[in-house]
Design a protein around this motif. Sequence first.
Motif, PDB file in Angstrom:
ATOM      1  N   ALA A 285       0.830  -1.203   0.000  1.00  0.00           N
ATOM      2  CA  ALA A 285       0.000   0.000   0.000  1.00  0.00           C
ATOM      3  C   ALA A 285       0.864   1.253   0.000  1.00  0.00           C
ATOM      4  N   ASP A 286       1.875   1.282   0.856  1.00  0.00           N
ATOM      5  CA  ASP A 286       2.733   2.455   0.909  1.00  0.00           C
ATOM      6  C   ASP A 286       3.696   2.506  -0.270  1.00  0.00           C
ATOM      7  N   ALA A 287       4.023   1.377  -0.856  1.00  0.00           N
ATOM      8  CA  ALA A 287       4.817   1.382  -2.090  1.00  0.00           C
ATOM      9  C   ALA A 287       4.031   2.058  -3.207  1.00  0.00           C
TER      10      ALA A 287
ATOM     11  N   GLY B 183      10.649  -7.948   9.825  1.00  0.00           N
ATOM     12  CA  GLY B 183      10.561  -6.941  10.875  1.00  0.00           C
ATOM     13  C   GLY B 183      10.100  -5.600  10.331  1.00  0.00           C
ATOM     14  N   THR B 184      10.946  -4.588  10.509  1.00  0.00           N
ATOM     15  CA  THR B 184      10.616  -3.242  10.041  1.00  0.00           C
ATOM     16  C   THR B 184      11.277  -2.921   8.705  1.00  0.00           C
ATOM     17  N   ARG B 185      11.790  -3.939   8.050  1.00  0.00           N
ATOM     18  CA  ARG B 185      12.411  -3.737   6.734  1.00  0.00           C
ATOM     19  C   ARG B 185      11.666  -4.557   5.696  1.00  0.00           C
ATOM     20  N   ALA B 186      11.669  -4.047   4.476  1.00  0.00           N
ATOM     21  CA  ALA B 186      10.980  -4.751   3.398  1.00  0.00           C
ATOM     22  C   ALA B 186      11.685  -4.483   2.080  1.00  0.00           C
ATOM     23  N   ALA B 187      11.424  -5.356   1.127  1.00  0.00           N
ATOM     24  CA  ALA B 187      11.925  -5.199  -0.235  1.00  0.00           C
ATOM     25  C   ALA B 187      10.763  -5.424  -1.187  1.00  0.00           C
ATOM     26  N   VAL B 188      10.632  -4.551  -2.159  1.00  0.00           N
ATOM     27  CA  VAL B 188       9.548  -4.620  -3.133  1.00  0.00           C
ATOM     28  C   VAL B 188      10.120  -4.516  -4.535  1.00  0.00           C
ATOM     29  N   THR B 189       9.661  -5.396  -5.425  1.00  0.00           N
ATOM     30  CA  THR B 189       9.989  -5.249  -6.844  1.00  0.00           C
ATOM     31  C   THR B 189       8.687  -5.106  -7.623  1.00  0.00           C
TER      32      THR B 189
ATOM     33  N   LEU C   6      10.631  -0.947 -17.354  1.00  0.00           N
ATOM     34  CA  LEU C   6      11.572  -0.925 -16.246  1.00  0.00           C
ATOM     35  C   LEU C   6      11.129  -1.821 -15.102  1.00  0.00           C
ATOM     36  N   ARG C   7      12.107  -2.391 -14.423  1.00  0.00           N
ATOM     37  CA  ARG C   7      11.832  -3.139 -13.201  1.00  0.00           C
ATOM     38  C   ARG C   7      12.511  -2.431 -12.036  1.00  0.00           C
ATOM     39  N   TYR C   8      11.725  -2.144 -11.009  1.00  0.00           N
ATOM     40  CA  TYR C   8      12.229  -1.486  -9.812  1.00  0.00           C
ATOM     41  C   TYR C   8      12.488  -2.509  -8.716  1.00  0.00           C
ATOM     42  N   ALA C   9      13.547  -2.301  -7.960  1.00  0.00           N
ATOM     43  CA  ALA C   9      13.864  -3.098  -6.772  1.00  0.00           C
ATOM     44  C   ALA C   9      14.139  -2.108  -5.646  1.00  0.00           C
ATOM     45  N   ASN C  10      13.143  -1.887  -4.808  1.00  0.00           N
ATOM     46  CA  ASN C  10      13.213  -0.867  -3.763  1.00  0.00           C
ATOM     47  C   ASN C  10      13.308  -1.493  -2.377  1.00  0.00           C
ATOM     48  N   THR C  11      13.963  -0.787  -1.474  1.00  0.00           N
ATOM     49  CA  THR C  11      13.969  -1.184  -0.069  1.00  0.00           C
ATOM     50  C   THR C  11      13.147  -0.178   0.719  1.00  0.00           C
ATOM     51  N   LEU C  12      12.442  -0.662   1.738  1.00  0.00           N
ATOM     52  CA  LEU C  12      11.577   0.183   2.558  1.00  0.00           C
ATOM     53  C   LEU C  12      11.868  -0.035   4.032  1.00  0.00           C
ATOM     54  N   GLN C  13      11.579   0.987   4.824  1.00  0.00           N
ATOM     55  CA  GLN C  13      11.769   0.940   6.271  1.00  0.00           C
ATOM     56  C   GLN C  13      10.510   1.479   6.938  1.00  0.00           C
ATOM     57  N   LYS C  14      10.003   0.771   7.944  1.00  0.00           N
ATOM     58  CA  LYS C  14       8.815   1.227   8.670  1.00  0.00           C
ATOM     59  C   LYS C  14       9.219   2.263   9.702  1.00  0.00           C
TER      60      LYS C  14
ATOM     61  N   ALA D  83       8.293   5.330  12.825  1.00  0.00           N
ATOM     62  CA  ALA D  83       7.627   5.298  14.125  1.00  0.00           C
ATOM     63  C   ALA D  83       6.118   5.462  14.017  1.00  0.00           C
ATOM     64  N   ASP D  84       5.643   6.060  12.913  1.00  0.00           N
ATOM     65  CA  ASP D  84       4.210   6.249  12.703  1.00  0.00           C
ATOM     66  C   ASP D  84       3.574   5.095  11.936  1.00  0.00           C
ATOM     67  N   GLY D  85       4.368   4.079  11.615  1.00  0.00           N
ATOM     68  CA  GLY D  85       3.849   2.924  10.907  1.00  0.00           C
ATOM     69  C   GLY D  85       3.830   3.057   9.402  1.00  0.00           C
ATOM     70  N   VAL D  86       4.433   4.126   8.867  1.00  0.00           N
ATOM     71  CA  VAL D  86       4.499   4.326   7.417  1.00  0.00           C
ATOM     72  C   VAL D  86       5.715   3.604   6.855  1.00  0.00           C
ATOM     73  N   TRP D  87       5.510   2.860   5.779  1.00  0.00           N
ATOM     74  CA  TRP D  87       6.622   2.197   5.103  1.00  0.00           C
ATOM     75  C   TRP D  87       7.239   3.177   4.104  1.00  0.00           C
ATOM     76  N   LYS D  88       8.416   3.680   4.452  1.00  0.00           N
ATOM     77  CA  LYS D  88       9.105   4.663   3.621  1.00  0.00           C
ATOM     78  C   LYS D  88      10.058   3.967   2.653  1.00  0.00           C
ATOM     79  N   THR D  89      10.031   4.354   1.392  1.00  0.00           N
ATOM     80  CA  THR D  89      11.007   3.858   0.425  1.00  0.00           C
ATOM     81  C   THR D  89      12.338   4.541   0.700  1.00  0.00           C
ATOM     82  N   MET D  90      13.391   3.739   0.867  1.00  0.00           N
ATOM     83  CA  MET D  90      14.703   4.264   1.244  1.00  0.00           C
ATOM     84  C   MET D  90      15.687   4.263   0.077  1.00  0.00           C
ATOM     85  N   THR D  91      15.647   3.191  -0.728  1.00  0.00           N
ATOM     86  CA  THR D  91      16.538   3.101  -1.883  1.00  0.00           C
ATOM     87  C   THR D  91      15.758   2.589  -3.080  1.00  0.00           C
TER      88      THR D  91
END
Length: 212
Positions: A83-85, A148-154, A183-191, A193-201
């Motif tokens: 959802a946040d991606a 945990g609080t880390r995720a990877a999305v493609t 294009l194919r994206y490979a992103n990393t996300l971090q949750k 403190a407010d519970g939002v999954w932020k895209t980091m890379t």
Amino acid sequence: MQGRLRRMWAPAACAAAAAVTLAGCASSGGGKGTIKGASDGGATSASPSAGPSAAAIKLPSDFTIDFAGWTRTGNGPKDAVLADAQNFIRSVRAAEAYHDRNGPFRKYSDGAAATRVSQDIASMSSYKGGVTITGTDRYSQNKVEVTGTRAAVTYCDNQSGTYSKVMRTGAVLRTSASPKDYLRYANTLQKDADGVWKTMTIQVTEDASCRS
């Protein structure tokens, strides 16, 4: 950019960039239940990301984000990441469209990803005196892993129907189709403190299998 908005950022080699890794950059539909994208006054909505945060991200009336090829997993934590991606994608396109350096993308990204969005906005602001986006941007083949609080999305991004438009004149800058449109994206996300999954890379590769 050369007329068509080819990509958000230049492709880079696919590689693991966080503690959570994906199995290469292989294509995957991931789960059941195709989610239809919709345009409503320039905003886009698609489960599982439909909600107040998604609706608040406004896009031009002549630009549509199509998530018809995006699938949910049926797993709550994974679908929250997806959802946040999606909201990150929407917020980046909104920032590009309106050259908004302090828009909703700040909620859905941080670190290197947020820096690259800012750089992309600057590029669009200066190109031909300022360009926005028009057409349809299609996303599909999403896959997600969570630890945990880390995720990877493609996911795939088909930009063959997406173009730059000169803001001053309204001229649409059309060019011929190119392999760079798929294009194919490979992103990393971090949750946060407010519970939002932020895209980091963000990492991007050209991928012909994203043509669909």
